[in-house]
Design a protein around this motif. Structure first.
Motif, PDB file in Angstrom:
ATOM      1  N   LEU A  33       4.720  -0.244 -10.171  1.00 39.13           N
ATOM      2  CA  LEU A  33       3.468  -0.145 -10.917  1.00 39.13           C
ATOM      3  C   LEU A  33       2.320  -0.779 -10.124  1.00 39.13           C
ATOM      4  O   LEU A  33       1.205  -0.256 -10.111  1.00 39.13           O
ATOM      5  CB  LEU A  33       3.605  -0.820 -12.282  1.00 39.13           C
ATOM      6  N   SER A  34       2.621  -1.932  -9.482  1.00 35.79           N
ATOM      7  CA  SER A  34       1.590  -2.593  -8.675  1.00 35.79           C
ATOM      8  C   SER A  34       1.159  -1.700  -7.522  1.00 35.79           C
ATOM      9  O   SER A  34      -0.031  -1.565  -7.229  1.00 35.79           O
ATOM     10  CB  SER A  34       2.109  -3.924  -8.135  1.00 35.79           C
ATOM     11  N   ALA A  35       2.156  -1.093  -6.856  1.00 34.58           N
ATOM     12  CA  ALA A  35       1.839  -0.193  -5.741  1.00 34.58           C
ATOM     13  C   ALA A  35       1.036   1.003  -6.227  1.00 34.58           C
ATOM     14  O   ALA A  35       0.065   1.431  -5.591  1.00 34.58           O
ATOM     15  CB  ALA A  35       3.121   0.273  -5.068  1.00 34.58           C
ATOM     16  N   ALA A  36       1.461   1.526  -7.402  1.00 34.33           N
ATOM     17  CA  ALA A  36       0.728   2.671  -7.957  1.00 34.33           C
ATOM     18  C   ALA A  36      -0.693   2.277  -8.303  1.00 34.33           C
ATOM     19  O   ALA A  36      -1.645   3.029  -8.070  1.00 34.33           O
ATOM     20  CB  ALA A  36       1.462   3.198  -9.195  1.00 34.33           C
ATOM     21  N   TYR A  37      -0.838   1.044  -8.852  1.00 33.26           N
ATOM     22  CA  TYR A  37      -2.178   0.569  -9.200  1.00 33.26           C
ATOM     23  C   TYR A  37      -3.052   0.444  -7.962  1.00 33.26           C
ATOM     24  O   TYR A  37      -4.216   0.840  -7.947  1.00 33.26           O
ATOM     25  CB  TYR A  37      -2.086  -0.779  -9.909  1.00 33.26           C
ATOM     26  N   LEU A  38      -2.457  -0.138  -6.904  1.00 32.06           N
ATOM     27  CA  LEU A  38      -3.231  -0.320  -5.690  1.00 32.06           C
ATOM     28  C   LEU A  38      -3.549   1.005  -5.016  1.00 32.06           C
ATOM     29  O   LEU A  38      -4.623   1.207  -4.464  1.00 32.06           O
ATOM     30  CB  LEU A  38      -2.469  -1.222  -4.712  1.00 32.06           C
ATOM     31  N   LEU A  39      -2.583   1.918  -5.050  1.00 36.31           N
ATOM     32  CA  LEU A  39      -2.771   3.190  -4.362  1.00 36.31           C
ATOM     33  C   LEU A  39      -3.625   4.156  -5.154  1.00 36.31           C
ATOM     34  O   LEU A  39      -4.472   4.850  -4.597  1.00 36.31           O
ATOM     35  CB  LEU A  39      -1.411   3.833  -4.072  1.00 36.31           C
ATOM     36  N   TYR A  40      -3.403   4.209  -6.473  1.00 33.65           N
ATOM     37  CA  TYR A  40      -4.099   5.227  -7.246  1.00 33.65           C
ATOM     38  C   TYR A  40      -5.559   4.865  -7.427  1.00 33.65           C
ATOM     39  O   TYR A  40      -5.902   3.792  -7.910  1.00 33.65           O
ATOM     40  CB  TYR A  40      -3.470   5.435  -8.618  1.00 33.65           C
ATOM     41  N   LEU A  41      -6.407   5.734  -7.027  1.00 36.12           N
ATOM     42  CA  LEU A  41      -7.830   5.552  -7.180  1.00 36.12           C
ATOM     43  C   LEU A  41      -8.443   6.938  -7.251  1.00 36.12           C
ATOM     44  O   LEU A  41      -8.414   7.675  -6.270  1.00 36.12           O
ATOM     45  CB  LEU A  41      -8.404   4.780  -5.983  1.00 36.12           C
ATOM     46  N   PRO A  42      -8.934   7.337  -8.419  1.00 36.30           N
ATOM     47  CA  PRO A  42      -9.501   8.682  -8.516  1.00 36.30           C
ATOM     48  C   PRO A  42     -10.691   8.837  -7.573  1.00 36.30           C
ATOM     49  O   PRO A  42     -11.667   8.097  -7.668  1.00 36.30           O
ATOM     50  CB  PRO A  42      -9.932   8.775  -9.988  1.00 36.30           C
ATOM     51  N   LEU A  43     -10.601   9.756  -6.654  1.00 37.08           N
ATOM     52  CA  LEU A  43     -11.647   9.968  -5.659  1.00 37.08           C
ATOM     53  C   LEU A  43     -12.143  11.399  -5.722  1.00 37.08           C
ATOM     54  O   LEU A  43     -11.382  12.326  -6.035  1.00 37.08           O
ATOM     55  CB  LEU A  43     -11.099   9.682  -4.250  1.00 37.08           C
ATOM     56  N   PRO A  44     -13.416  11.624  -5.421  1.00 37.18           N
ATOM     57  CA  PRO A  44     -13.958  12.987  -5.409  1.00 37.18           C
ATOM     58  C   PRO A  44     -13.221  13.857  -4.391  1.00 37.18           C
ATOM     59  O   PRO A  44     -12.915  13.410  -3.282  1.00 37.18           O
ATOM     60  CB  PRO A  44     -15.426  12.784  -5.000  1.00 37.18           C
ATOM     61  N   SER A  45     -12.944  15.075  -4.768  1.00 36.11           N
ATOM     62  CA  SER A  45     -12.219  15.978  -3.865  1.00 36.11           C
ATOM     63  C   SER A  45     -13.033  16.316  -2.627  1.00 36.11           C
ATOM     64  O   SER A  45     -12.478  16.711  -1.598  1.00 36.11           O
ATOM     65  CB  SER A  45     -11.843  17.263  -4.611  1.00 36.11           C
ATOM     66  N   ALA A  46     -14.361  16.163  -2.715  1.00 33.94           N
ATOM     67  CA  ALA A  46     -15.217  16.475  -1.571  1.00 33.94           C
ATOM     68  C   ALA A  46     -15.137  15.426  -0.477  1.00 33.94           C
ATOM     69  O   ALA A  46     -15.613  15.645   0.639  1.00 33.94           O
ATOM     70  CB  ALA A  46     -16.670  16.619  -2.037  1.00 33.94           C
ATOM     71  N   LEU A  47     -14.537  14.285  -0.783  1.00 29.02           N
ATOM     72  CA  LEU A  47     -14.377  13.244   0.224  1.00 29.02           C
ATOM     73  C   LEU A  47     -13.466  13.714   1.349  1.00 29.02           C
ATOM     74  O   LEU A  47     -12.522  14.457   1.125  1.00 29.02           O
ATOM     75  CB  LEU A  47     -13.751  12.011  -0.407  1.00 29.02           C
ATOM     76  N   SER A  48     -13.739  13.231   2.546  1.00 28.75           N
ATOM     77  CA  SER A  48     -12.868  13.542   3.669  1.00 28.75           C
ATOM     78  C   SER A  48     -11.505  12.896   3.469  1.00 28.75           C
ATOM     79  O   SER A  48     -11.402  11.675   3.344  1.00 28.75           O
ATOM     80  CB  SER A  48     -13.502  13.027   4.966  1.00 28.75           C
ATOM     81  N   GLU A  49     -10.465  13.706   3.388  1.00 27.98           N
ATOM     82  CA  GLU A  49      -9.076  13.250   3.313  1.00 27.98           C
ATOM     83  C   GLU A  49      -8.865  12.136   2.278  1.00 27.98           C
ATOM     84  O   GLU A  49      -8.526  11.005   2.614  1.00 27.98           O
ATOM     85  CB  GLU A  49      -8.629  12.779   4.701  1.00 27.98           C
ATOM     86  N   PRO A  50      -9.064  12.452   0.995  1.00 30.02           N
ATOM     87  CA  PRO A  50      -9.006  11.416  -0.052  1.00 30.02           C
ATOM     88  C   PRO A  50      -7.672  10.701  -0.171  1.00 30.02           C
ATOM     89  O   PRO A  50      -7.649   9.502  -0.468  1.00 30.02           O
ATOM     90  CB  PRO A  50      -9.351  12.196  -1.331  1.00 30.02           C
ATOM     91  N   LEU A  51      -6.555  11.397   0.047  1.00 29.00           N
ATOM     92  CA  LEU A  51      -5.256  10.731  -0.066  1.00 29.00           C
ATOM     93  C   LEU A  51      -5.095   9.648   0.999  1.00 29.00           C
ATOM     94  O   LEU A  51      -4.582   8.557   0.738  1.00 29.00           O
ATOM     95  CB  LEU A  51      -4.125  11.755   0.032  1.00 29.00           C
ATOM     96  N   LYS A  52      -5.547   9.956   2.203  1.00 34.18           N
ATOM     97  CA  LYS A  52      -5.471   8.971   3.281  1.00 34.18           C
ATOM     98  C   LYS A  52      -6.376   7.785   2.970  1.00 34.18           C
ATOM     99  O   LYS A  52      -6.014   6.620   3.220  1.00 34.18           O
ATOM    100  CB  LYS A  52      -5.877   9.625   4.606  1.00 34.18           C
ATOM    101  N   LEU A  53      -7.556   8.075   2.389  1.00 32.32           N
ATOM    102  CA  LEU A  53      -8.477   6.994   2.052  1.00 32.32           C
ATOM    103  C   LEU A  53      -7.899   6.106   0.954  1.00 32.32           C
ATOM    104  O   LEU A  53      -8.147   4.897   0.935  1.00 32.32           O
ATOM    105  CB  LEU A  53      -9.828   7.569   1.617  1.00 32.32           C
ATOM    106  N   MET A  54      -7.120   6.680   0.039  1.00 27.64           N
ATOM    107  CA  MET A  54      -6.454   5.879  -0.990  1.00 27.64           C
ATOM    108  C   MET A  54      -5.559   4.823  -0.357  1.00 27.64           C
ATOM    109  O   MET A  54      -5.531   3.663  -0.792  1.00 27.64           O
ATOM    110  CB  MET A  54      -5.615   6.773  -1.908  1.00 27.64           C
ATOM    111  N   VAL A  55      -4.806   5.207   0.660  1.00 25.62           N
ATOM    112  CA  VAL A  55      -3.896   4.273   1.327  1.00 25.62           C
ATOM    113  C   VAL A  55      -4.695   3.170   2.017  1.00 25.62           C
ATOM    114  O   VAL A  55      -4.354   1.977   1.921  1.00 25.62           O
ATOM    115  CB  VAL A  55      -3.005   5.022   2.336  1.00 25.62           C
ATOM    116  N   VAL A  56      -5.755   3.546   2.723  1.00 26.23           N
ATOM    117  CA  VAL A  56      -6.592   2.557   3.400  1.00 26.23           C
ATOM    118  C   VAL A  56      -7.204   1.597   2.379  1.00 26.23           C
ATOM    119  O   VAL A  56      -7.215   0.369   2.571  1.00 26.23           O
ATOM    120  CB  VAL A  56      -7.702   3.256   4.211  1.00 26.23           C
ATOM    121  N   ALA A  57      -7.691   2.166   1.268  1.00 23.36           N
ATOM    122  CA  ALA A  57      -8.314   1.338   0.229  1.00 23.36           C
ATOM    123  C   ALA A  57      -7.307   0.380  -0.391  1.00 23.36           C
ATOM    124  O   ALA A  57      -7.629  -0.771  -0.687  1.00 23.36           O
ATOM    125  CB  ALA A  57      -8.932   2.234  -0.844  1.00 23.36           C
TER     126      ALA A  57
END
Length: 428
Positions: A33-57
């Protein structure tokens, strides 16, 4: 007895094993749950590579939370811990551009690194770029990793001398030290005898910076432009998603992107207070714009410079409305005078100061809290008669230029770096 006791021992062991299994299960669920909390962040689809940015964030948020805990326990200043992690990460970036020579030296007592192509393929003198790194005036490793590669790339592709300024940072020093370090190093380099030493054409020197470095580049360019005692001047300025003001934390872009990584709205306010040496408890008052409420003593010219509803077009401001409380918190502007100092907030400069600024390239990203700082500065420079190239990335986010190199490639970062270097090549 033994036969009867064995089941009891076995049952006890089984109970302990069962309890351990339950604890392990609970720990696993909590970790997930902690990992999901840290990883999950709703991001605009227009962002460059949003899934990768979730990991960085997620990684950035994890480090920030650990740093906050360390500071609350009195173990370490949170900025020092974050900088340790940043330095460790940057050390993973592989060395490249072996044909670029580097020299670590001092310019007027300020630490710098000078990059030069090993072989001067140009006839005569070369161009030069003075570079200030970002990181909220408190983070960054300019001689390591992505910034080191960026400066080598500029030196290689422009066949130019690049000087990166390793200015002192918070919490060791506060404003105006960072600005003064950058100004001193720039003045030293712009001396005719120093430019001659590095075979640099005095008419072909640019200043460049990203984020807080863009702030420093804009402020230094203004100061040198209007300083009659400085013979050498910058021909160009490149400002990469610059931070330029701290009077309005509710511009349209601050409202739209307040939860978009890697620069959150509240984090930017914290950086400002750290830079200006102010009480960190003021952060929530700044976020409410209480320091610029209607009843506060803010000069009308300053309000006009920040009126983004008039300066920016509707397709930029969208449905967002200004936030100007009727009643604010008295004394903030007096307690934190840097909020109104043009050396810290270049957007507040008057037209006379802006007229002396060099031709500009200003990069902004749609998904960046600082988008409107950059776009307002574009308009203010244009009003002062300065030629400006405004480059806006619809998929851009704050910090993307630092993610143009391994191990964290982002397509928009690679494009952004290539575009501004191409502009420098054409105009330097």
């Amino acid at each position: 007895m033994a036969a009867r006791s064995e089941p009891r021992r076995g049952g006890g062991g089984g109970g302990r094993r069962g309890a351990c299994a339950k604890l392990l299960c609970v720990w696993s669920v909590c970790s997930a749950l902690s990992a999901a909390y840290l990883l999950y962040l709703p991001l605009p689809s227009a962002l460059s590579e949003p899934l990768k940015l979730m990991v960085v964030a997620a990684a950035f948020r994890g480090v920030s939370q650990a740093a906050d805990i360390g500071q609350s326990l009195g173990l370490v200043h949170h900025i020092r811990l974050i900088n340790t992690v940043v330095t460790g990460f940057e050390s993973l970036v592989p060395l490249d551009y072996e044909h670029i020579q580097t020299e670590d030296t001092e310019f007027s007592g300020v630490q710098v690194r000078v990059y030069q192509p090993s072989v001067n393929t140009q006839d005569g003198l070369r161009g030069a770029v003075v570079f200030f790194h970002g990181g909220g005036w408190s983070l960054g490793a300019p001689k390591l990793g992505s910034y080191d590669l960026l400066c080598k790339k500029m030196a290689s592709e422009l066949k130019a001398v690049v000087v990166t300024v390793d200015y002192r940072m918070a919490p060791d020093v506060r404003f105006p030290v960072q600005f003064e370090d950058c100004l001193q190093a720039s003045r030293f380099f712009l001396q005719s005898e120093v430019l001659q030493l590095y075979s640099v054409d005095p008419q072909r020197v640019a200043v460049c910076g990203d984020s807080a470095g863009g702030n420093l580049a804009a402020a230094v360019a203004q100061q040198i432009g209007r300083d009659n005692s400085t013979a050498g001047k910058f021909k160009l300025q490149v400002l990469i998603y610059p931070v330029l003001q701290a009077l309005d934390f509710n511009t349209a872009s601050y409202q739209q992107n307040q939860k978009i990584p890697i620069l959150y709205r509240e984090l930017m306010a914290h950086y400002w207070l750290e830079y200006l040496g102010a009480d960190p408890e003021l952060v929530h008052l700044l976020l409410l714009n209480n320091h610029t409420a209607h009843d506060q003593e803010l000069a009308d010219p300053h309000r006009a410079k920040l009126d983004w509803t008039r300066v920016l077009p509707k397709d930029v401001t969208k449905h967002y409305k200004p936030v100007i409380p009727a009643t604010g918190s008295p004394g903030i502007l007096q307690r934190v005078p840097g909020l109104l100092d043009v050396r810290a907030a270049p957007l507040l400069a008057d037209l006379e100061a802006l007229r002396s600024a060099p031709r500009a390239y200003i990069m902004t990203g749609e998904h960046d809290v600082l988008r409107d700082d950059g776009l307002m500065y574009v308009r203010r420079l244009q009003q002062a008669g300065v030629s400006v190239t405004s480059r806006h990335y619809e998929d851009g986010f704050h910090g993307c230029v630092s993610f143009a190199f391994w191990p964290s490639y982002f397509a928009v970062g690679i494009r952004a770096v290539d575009d501004y270097i191409a502009w420098l090549r054409d105009h330097l």
